[in-house]
Design an enzyme around this catalytic site. Structure first.
Site, short mmCIF file in Angstrom:
data_model
loop_
_atom_site.label_atom_id
_atom_site.label_comp_id
_atom_site.label_asym_id
_atom_site.label_seq_id
_atom_site.Cartn_x
_atom_site.Cartn_y
_atom_site.Cartn_z
N LYS A 1 0.83 -1.21 0.00
CA LYS A 1 0.00 0.00 0.00
C LYS A 1 0.86 1.26 0.00
O LYS A 1 0.58 2.21 -0.74
CB LYS A 1 -0.92 0.03 1.23
N ARG B 1 -10.78 1.48 9.83
CA ARG B 1 -10.43 0.10 10.15
C ARG B 1 -11.64 -0.70 10.65
O ARG B 1 -11.56 -1.91 10.76
CB ARG B 1 -9.33 0.06 11.20
N ARG C 1 13.24 -9.67 3.18
CA ARG C 1 13.70 -8.34 2.78
C ARG C 1 14.72 -7.77 3.77
O ARG C 1 14.70 -8.04 4.96
CB ARG C 1 12.51 -7.40 2.64
N ARG D 1 17.95 -5.68 8.90
CA ARG D 1 16.61 -6.24 8.78
C ARG D 1 15.77 -5.73 9.94
O ARG D 1 16.27 -5.53 11.05
CB ARG D 1 16.65 -7.77 8.82
N ARG E 1 -0.19 -10.25 11.85
CA ARG E 1 -0.74 -9.06 11.17
C ARG E 1 -1.85 -9.46 10.20
O ARG E 1 -2.87 -8.76 10.08
CB ARG E 1 0.38 -8.35 10.40
#
Length: 215
Positions: free
Chosen positions: A13, A88, A127, A160, A172
């Site tokens: 997003k 939300r 990542r 990281r 999440r």
């Protein structure tokens, strides 16, 4: 053009919102950023939020709505906005409807970036970034051209995020499905919900969003 971008953390997003801001002159409205700005500016709602936070409490929906209302009254928001992180819940969605109607505004699209949970775990846990310039890399999809040397600045201090682990990512996802995804039916009846494959590459996701917005 006024949008809501939906999707769990890691869906992309932020990347897509930044692109829309840069290419279309839209304003990204993140509740966290707006809250900090209102507190720093000392607005009435910002002062109320500061008092709550300093007492260790949670900022109420009423305060968040007040901060968003103040932000929407600023001239740049009239060029089009992207809501990131709000609403939300159904209560927040109802509050947003009333607020926009009062200001003569409306939502044009609610765009959900749809992701595969296992693939998202792989994307996030792999990542890492250059600690000097912030360039992003991935264990599988984007390694530095020279091992342990940043392609951009030549530094070797990669890092990281501590919360980029499988357990946190799945938590999440669970929270997103339980708390945020249920607001989608709130907008489906209006025919403004569109879904995009959030697992596609960044340019493909951008192109899909552009088709929705330009239609």
């Amino acid at each position: 053009m006024n949008l809501i971008l939906l999707g769990p953390p890691g869906a992309g997003k932020g990347t897509q919102a930044s692109r829309l801001v840069k290419e279309r002159g839209m304003v990204q409205l993140s509740t966290g950023d707006m809250l900090r700005a209102a507190v720093a500016a000392g607005t009435p709602v910002g002062l109320a939020a500061k008092a709550v936070m300093e007492s260790g409490g949670l900022v109420s929906d009423e305060i968040v709505s007040g901060i968003l209302s103040e932000r929407l009254d600023q001239p740049d928001a009239r060029a089009g906005f992207i809501l990131d992180g709000y609403p939300r819940t159904d209560v927040q969605a109802d509050s947003l409807d009333a607020m926009l109607a009062e200001k003569g505004l409306a939502l044009d699209h609610v765009i959900e970036l749809v992701v595969d949970e296992d693939a998202l775990v792989d994307r996030i846990t792999g990542r890492f970034t250059c600690g000097s310039c912030g360039e992003g890399y991935h264990d599988r999809y984007k390694q530095p051209k020279v091992a342990d040397v940043c392609d951009v600045c030549g530094a070797s201090n990669f890092k990281r995020r501590a919360d980029d682990n499988a357990e946190t990512v799945r938590q999440r996802m669970m929270e997103y499905r339980a708390k945020t995804a249920p607001i989608i039916p709130h907008y489906e009846g209006r025919g403004i919900v569109a879904r995009v494959d959030g697992m596609a590459d960044m340019d493909a996701v951008a192109a899909a969003i552009d088709r929705i917005v330009d239609a």
